[in-house]
Design a protein around this motif. Structure first.
Motif, PDB file in Angstrom:
ATOM      1  N   GLY A 180      32.856  54.243  43.467  1.00 36.84           N
ATOM      2  CA  GLY A 180      33.567  53.498  42.448  1.00 36.84           C
ATOM      3  C   GLY A 180      34.020  52.126  42.907  1.00 36.84           C
ATOM      4  O   GLY A 180      33.981  51.800  44.091  1.00 36.84           O
ATOM      5  N   PRO A 181      34.468  51.306  41.950  1.00 34.20           N
ATOM      6  CA  PRO A 181      34.925  49.953  42.257  1.00 34.20           C
ATOM      7  C   PRO A 181      36.328  49.947  42.853  1.00 34.20           C
ATOM      8  O   PRO A 181      37.100  50.891  42.668  1.00 34.20           O
ATOM      9  CB  PRO A 181      34.905  49.264  40.888  1.00 34.20           C
ATOM     10  CG  PRO A 181      35.122  50.370  39.920  1.00 34.20           C
ATOM     11  CD  PRO A 181      34.472  51.580  40.515  1.00 34.20           C
ATOM     12  N   TYR A 182      36.650  48.863  43.558  1.00 29.81           N
ATOM     13  CA  TYR A 182      37.985  48.680  44.109  1.00 29.81           C
ATOM     14  C   TYR A 182      38.298  47.188  44.214  1.00 29.81           C
ATOM     15  O   TYR A 182      37.391  46.345  44.210  1.00 29.81           O
ATOM     16  CB  TYR A 182      38.130  49.347  45.480  1.00 29.81           C
ATOM     17  CG  TYR A 182      37.200  48.803  46.536  1.00 29.81           C
ATOM     18  CD1 TYR A 182      37.543  47.701  47.321  1.00 29.81           C
ATOM     19  CD2 TYR A 182      35.948  49.374  46.744  1.00 29.81           C
ATOM     20  CE1 TYR A 182      36.685  47.206  48.276  1.00 29.81           C
ATOM     21  CE2 TYR A 182      35.084  48.891  47.698  1.00 29.81           C
ATOM     22  CZ  TYR A 182      35.462  47.807  48.469  1.00 29.81           C
ATOM     23  OH  TYR A 182      34.602  47.309  49.416  1.00 29.81           O
TER      24      TYR A 182
ATOM     25  N   TYR B  10      32.449  47.819  45.733  1.00 31.66           N
ATOM     26  CA  TYR B  10      32.027  49.051  45.079  1.00 31.66           C
ATOM     27  C   TYR B  10      31.594  50.032  46.159  1.00 31.66           C
ATOM     28  O   TYR B  10      30.619  49.787  46.873  1.00 31.66           O
ATOM     29  CB  TYR B  10      30.871  48.778  44.117  1.00 31.66           C
ATOM     30  CG  TYR B  10      30.615  49.917  43.167  1.00 31.66           C
ATOM     31  CD1 TYR B  10      31.240  49.935  41.926  1.00 31.66           C
ATOM     32  CD2 TYR B  10      29.778  50.973  43.508  1.00 31.66           C
ATOM     33  CE1 TYR B  10      31.025  50.978  41.033  1.00 31.66           C
ATOM     34  CE2 TYR B  10      29.558  52.018  42.631  1.00 31.66           C
ATOM     35  CZ  TYR B  10      30.178  52.018  41.393  1.00 31.66           C
ATOM     36  OH  TYR B  10      29.969  53.061  40.514  1.00 31.66           O
ATOM     37  N   THR B  11      32.309  51.141  46.301  1.00 35.74           N
ATOM     38  CA  THR B  11      31.987  52.150  47.310  1.00 35.74           C
ATOM     39  C   THR B  11      30.956  53.122  46.763  1.00 35.74           C
ATOM     40  O   THR B  11      31.092  53.626  45.647  1.00 35.74           O
ATOM     41  CB  THR B  11      33.253  52.923  47.723  1.00 35.74           C
ATOM     42  OG1 THR B  11      34.223  52.002  48.213  1.00 35.74           O
ATOM     43  CG2 THR B  11      32.945  53.949  48.800  1.00 35.74           C
TER      44      THR B  11
ATOM     45  N   GLU C  21      30.751  44.107  49.166  1.00 34.28           N
ATOM     46  CA  GLU C  21      32.076  43.524  48.933  1.00 34.28           C
ATOM     47  C   GLU C  21      32.003  41.999  48.940  1.00 34.28           C
ATOM     48  O   GLU C  21      31.201  41.411  49.660  1.00 34.28           O
ATOM     49  CB  GLU C  21      33.023  44.008  50.040  1.00 34.28           C
ATOM     50  CG  GLU C  21      34.474  43.658  49.828  1.00 34.28           C
ATOM     51  CD  GLU C  21      35.364  44.266  50.892  1.00 34.28           C
ATOM     52  OE1 GLU C  21      35.596  45.494  50.850  1.00 34.28           O
ATOM     53  OE2 GLU C  21      35.828  43.518  51.772  1.00 34.28           O
ATOM     54  N   ALA C  22      32.861  41.364  48.124  1.00 36.36           N
ATOM     55  CA  ALA C  22      33.003  39.905  48.099  1.00 36.36           C
ATOM     56  C   ALA C  22      34.474  39.572  48.338  1.00 36.36           C
ATOM     57  O   ALA C  22      35.359  40.365  47.999  1.00 36.36           O
ATOM     58  CB  ALA C  22      32.558  39.345  46.745  1.00 36.36           C
TER      59      ALA C  22
ATOM     60  N   TYR D  81      43.109  49.046  45.957  1.00 27.90           N
ATOM     61  CA  TYR D  81      43.299  49.892  44.771  1.00 27.90           C
ATOM     62  C   TYR D  81      41.920  50.284  44.241  1.00 27.90           C
ATOM     63  O   TYR D  81      41.126  49.434  43.883  1.00 27.90           O
ATOM     64  CB  TYR D  81      44.081  49.152  43.686  1.00 27.90           C
ATOM     65  CG  TYR D  81      44.339  50.010  42.472  1.00 27.90           C
ATOM     66  CD1 TYR D  81      45.400  50.912  42.449  1.00 27.90           C
ATOM     67  CD2 TYR D  81      43.504  49.938  41.353  1.00 27.90           C
ATOM     68  CE1 TYR D  81      45.630  51.710  41.339  1.00 27.90           C
ATOM     69  CE2 TYR D  81      43.725  50.732  40.239  1.00 27.90           C
ATOM     70  CZ  TYR D  81      44.789  51.617  40.246  1.00 27.90           C
ATOM     71  OH  TYR D  81      45.019  52.418  39.152  1.00 27.90           O
ATOM     72  N   GLY D  82      41.640  51.588  44.208  1.00 27.85           N
ATOM     73  CA  GLY D  82      40.362  52.087  43.707  1.00 27.85           C
ATOM     74  C   GLY D  82      40.474  52.548  42.264  1.00 27.85           C
ATOM     75  O   GLY D  82      41.481  53.123  41.864  1.00 27.85           O
ATOM     76  N   PHE D  83      39.439  52.295  41.503  1.00 25.76           N
ATOM     77  CA  PHE D  83      39.419  52.674  40.086  1.00 25.76           C
ATOM     78  C   PHE D  83      38.733  53.999  39.883  1.00 25.76           C
ATOM     79  O   PHE D  83      37.884  54.405  40.617  1.00 25.76           O
ATOM     80  CB  PHE D  83      38.713  51.606  39.246  1.00 25.76           C
ATOM     81  CG  PHE D  83      39.433  50.291  39.282  1.00 25.76           C
ATOM     82  CD1 PHE D  83      40.500  50.043  38.436  1.00 25.76           C
ATOM     83  CD2 PHE D  83      39.056  49.303  40.170  1.00 25.76           C
ATOM     84  CE1 PHE D  83      41.163  48.826  38.463  1.00 25.76           C
ATOM     85  CE2 PHE D  83      39.709  48.084  40.203  1.00 25.76           C
ATOM     86  CZ  PHE D  83      40.770  47.846  39.343  1.00 25.76           C
TER      87      PHE D  83
END
Length: 189
Positions: A29-31, A64-65, A77-78, A187-189
């Motif tokens: 998921g995104p973070y 995004y993991t 990651e950026a 913070y992960g979504f």
């Protein structure tokens, strides 16, 4: 001092991991995240052998993991960084000043879940940073492009909140490099 700050941040992350209750392993998921940084920049400007400076800064990042299974993950990651490392040399009436200003980068983290709440990772990517050089009133703003490598530890504080401690080395072109320590919240979504 720089090394002690990195060791203290790593110890804090590991201690928090030990005190945190077990959570699910890496989830896809995104973070997003923010961090405080300590930068130790070094420049070889030709006029002097080496010019070094230390400063504090900030970083914002998003990624995004992707869980690969068996505790392995990858995370593109950026980031955007603000820097304050500045060095100044005065020789009579001659003044030379170099300052790292701001930059951005892209890359990926590759890691492994050490426990249900803590992961270790390595990072590699591209970084670009603006460097301002002032010599006797003349100003030159240039962009340095470089390779960023590093590693870190991330531990879960709450179901969607993680603490990150990380070390990075960036080798820019034109004789500039940076050693960076980073402590942040993710913070992960």
């Amino acid at each position: 001092m720089f090394r002690n700050a990195i060791l203290a941040a790593s110890a804090l992350a590991l201690a928090t991991a030990a005190a945190t209750s077990a959570q699910a392993a890496t989830e896809t998921g995104p973070y997003v995240g923010v961090a405080a940084t300590v930068d130790a920049a070094n420049a070889d400007l030709g006029v002097v052998d080496s010019l070094g400076a230390t400063g504090i800064g900030a970083s914002a990042f998003a990624g995004y993991t992707i869980a690969l299974g068996n505790g392995l993950f990858i995370a593109p990651e950026a980031n955007i960084d603000l820097n304050s490392a500045e060095a100044k040399v005065i020789d009579g009436t001659d003044v030379l000043r170099a300052k790292a200003r701001w930059g951005w980068g892209v890359g990926a983290r590759v890691g492994y879940d050490l426990s249900d709440s803590t992961a270790a990772y390595l990072r590699a990517g591209y970084a670009r940073n603006q460097i301002k050089v002032v010599t006797n009133g003349g100003v030159d703003k240039t962009w340095g492009d470089g390779v960023r490598v590093g590693g870190g530890v991330e531990t879960r504080l709450a179901p969607q909140l993680r603490l990150r401690a990380e070390y990075n080395y960036v080798n820019y072109e034109k004789g500039f490099s940076n050693n960076q320590g980073l402590v942040g919240l993710v913070y992960g979504f």
